[in-house]
Scaffold this active site. Structure first.
Site, short mmCIF file in Angstrom:
data_model
loop_
_atom_site.label_atom_id
_atom_site.label_comp_id
_atom_site.label_asym_id
_atom_site.label_seq_id
_atom_site.Cartn_x
_atom_site.Cartn_y
_atom_site.Cartn_z
N ILE A 119 -47.23 -74.41 -10.27
CA ILE A 119 -45.87 -74.37 -9.72
C ILE A 119 -45.75 -73.32 -8.61
O ILE A 119 -44.83 -73.39 -7.79
CB ILE A 119 -44.86 -74.10 -10.87
CG1 ILE A 119 -43.47 -74.59 -10.51
CG2 ILE A 119 -44.84 -72.63 -11.26
CD1 ILE A 119 -42.51 -74.62 -11.70
N GLN A 137 -53.33 -62.69 -17.21
CA GLN A 137 -52.88 -63.89 -17.94
C GLN A 137 -51.40 -63.77 -18.27
O GLN A 137 -50.96 -62.79 -18.88
CB GLN A 137 -53.69 -64.07 -19.23
CG GLN A 137 -53.34 -65.37 -19.95
CD GLN A 137 -54.20 -65.63 -21.19
OE1 GLN A 137 -54.89 -64.73 -21.68
NE2 GLN A 137 -54.15 -66.85 -21.70
N HIS A 140 -56.45 -71.81 -19.78
CA HIS A 140 -56.37 -72.64 -18.58
C HIS A 140 -57.36 -72.17 -17.54
O HIS A 140 -57.63 -70.98 -17.42
CB HIS A 140 -54.95 -72.64 -17.99
CG HIS A 140 -54.32 -71.29 -17.82
ND1 HIS A 140 -53.81 -70.58 -18.86
CD2 HIS A 140 -54.12 -70.53 -16.72
CE1 HIS A 140 -53.31 -69.44 -18.43
NE2 HIS A 140 -53.50 -69.37 -17.12
N ASN A 175 -57.91 -66.18 -16.33
CA ASN A 175 -57.48 -64.83 -16.68
C ASN A 175 -57.36 -64.74 -18.20
O ASN A 175 -56.74 -65.61 -18.82
CB ASN A 175 -56.13 -64.52 -16.02
CG ASN A 175 -56.21 -64.62 -14.50
OD1 ASN A 175 -57.18 -64.18 -13.90
ND2 ASN A 175 -55.20 -65.20 -13.88
P1 AMP Z 1 -52.02 -67.06 -15.58
O1 AMP Z 1 -51.05 -66.10 -14.89
O2 AMP Z 1 -53.45 -66.89 -15.20
O3 AMP Z 1 -51.77 -67.06 -17.07
O4 AMP Z 1 -51.65 -68.50 -15.02
C1 AMP Z 1 -50.47 -69.16 -15.37
C2 AMP Z 1 -50.13 -70.05 -14.23
O5 AMP Z 1 -49.18 -71.00 -14.67
C3 AMP Z 1 -49.52 -69.33 -13.02
O6 AMP Z 1 -50.34 -69.54 -11.87
C4 AMP Z 1 -48.14 -69.99 -12.88
O7 AMP Z 1 -47.76 -70.17 -11.54
C5 AMP Z 1 -48.36 -71.31 -13.59
N1 AMP Z 1 -47.14 -71.91 -14.12
C6 AMP Z 1 -46.16 -71.30 -14.82
N2 AMP Z 1 -45.21 -72.19 -15.16
C7 AMP Z 1 -45.60 -73.40 -14.67
C8 AMP Z 1 -45.05 -74.71 -14.68
N3 AMP Z 1 -43.89 -74.98 -15.29
N4 AMP Z 1 -45.73 -75.70 -14.05
C9 AMP Z 1 -46.89 -75.42 -13.41
N5 AMP Z 1 -47.47 -74.22 -13.38
C10 AMP Z 1 -46.84 -73.20 -13.99
#
Ligand code: AMP
Ligand code: ZN
Length: 119
Positions: free
Chosen positions: A38, A99, A105, A92
Site C-alpha cells: 500500500i 517489522q 512476509h 524484516n
Molecule cells: P514491514 O514493515 O516489513 O512489517 O512490512 C509491512 C508492509 O505492509 C509495509 O511495507 C506496509 O506498507 C504494508 N502494508 C500495511 N498495510 C497494508 C495494506 N492494507 N495493504 C498492503 N500493504 C500494506
C-alpha cells in the site's frame, strides 16, 4: 476469501487473506498470497505472505521449510510474469529490523537502483 491456518483476529495480513480487508492481488494459491504494498518503496513493490499465520522469519520451523521454499518459487514466477529481472527480496524480523506487521512476509522491490547496505 481464503482460510488462514492459525488465523489471528488481530493480524492485518490474516484479514487480507480472508478478504476482510481489500488488497491488490498479484498472485494466489493454496499456500500463499501476493499483493501490492500500500506504500510502495519502489516502482514495483509487492508482498508475498503465507496463508498460515507465522509471526516472522524468526518463527519459521522445519515444518515450514517447504512452504518457505514455495514462496521463493512464487517470487521467481511472479517477477518473471511482471517482466522483472533485477529485484530485491527483504524480510524484516522484529521491530528493530523494521517489522510492522507480525505475519511473515517477503517484500519484493524492483524498478529502481538500490543501495547497500540497507538503512
Ligand atoms: P514491514 O514493515 O516489513 O512489517 O512490512 C509491512 C508492509 O505492509 C509495509 O511495507 C506496509 O506498507 C504494508 N502494508 C500495511 N498495510 C497494508 C495494506 N492494507 N495493504 C498492503 N500493504 C500494506
Ligand atoms: Zn496473520
Amino acid at each position: 476469501m481464503s482460510d488462514v491456518l492459525n488465523y489471528n483476529p488481530d493480524c492485518l495480513f490474516c484479514k487480507i487473506i480472508k478478504g476482510d480487508i481489500p488488497s491488490n492481488k498479484v498472485y494466489e494459491d493454496d499456500l500463499c498470497y501476493a499483493f501490492y504494498d500500500i506504500d510502495p518503496q519502489a516502482p514495483t513493490h509487492f508482498l508475498v505472505i503465507p496463508k498460515a499465520h507465522i509471526q516472522s522469519c524468526g518463527a519459521v520451523t522445519a515444518e515450514d521449510a517447504a512452504l518457505v521454499g514455495h514462496m521463493f518459487q512464487v517470487i521467481a514466477q511472479v517477477t518473471k510474469e511482471l517482466g522483472v529481472t533485477d529485484f530485491r527480496v527483504v524480510s524484516n524480523c522484529g521491530a528493530q529490523a523494521g517489522q510492522t506487521v507480525p505475519h511473515l512476509h517477503f517484500h519484493v522491490l524492483a524498478g529502481r537502483d538500490m543501495t547497500w547496505p540497507p538503512g
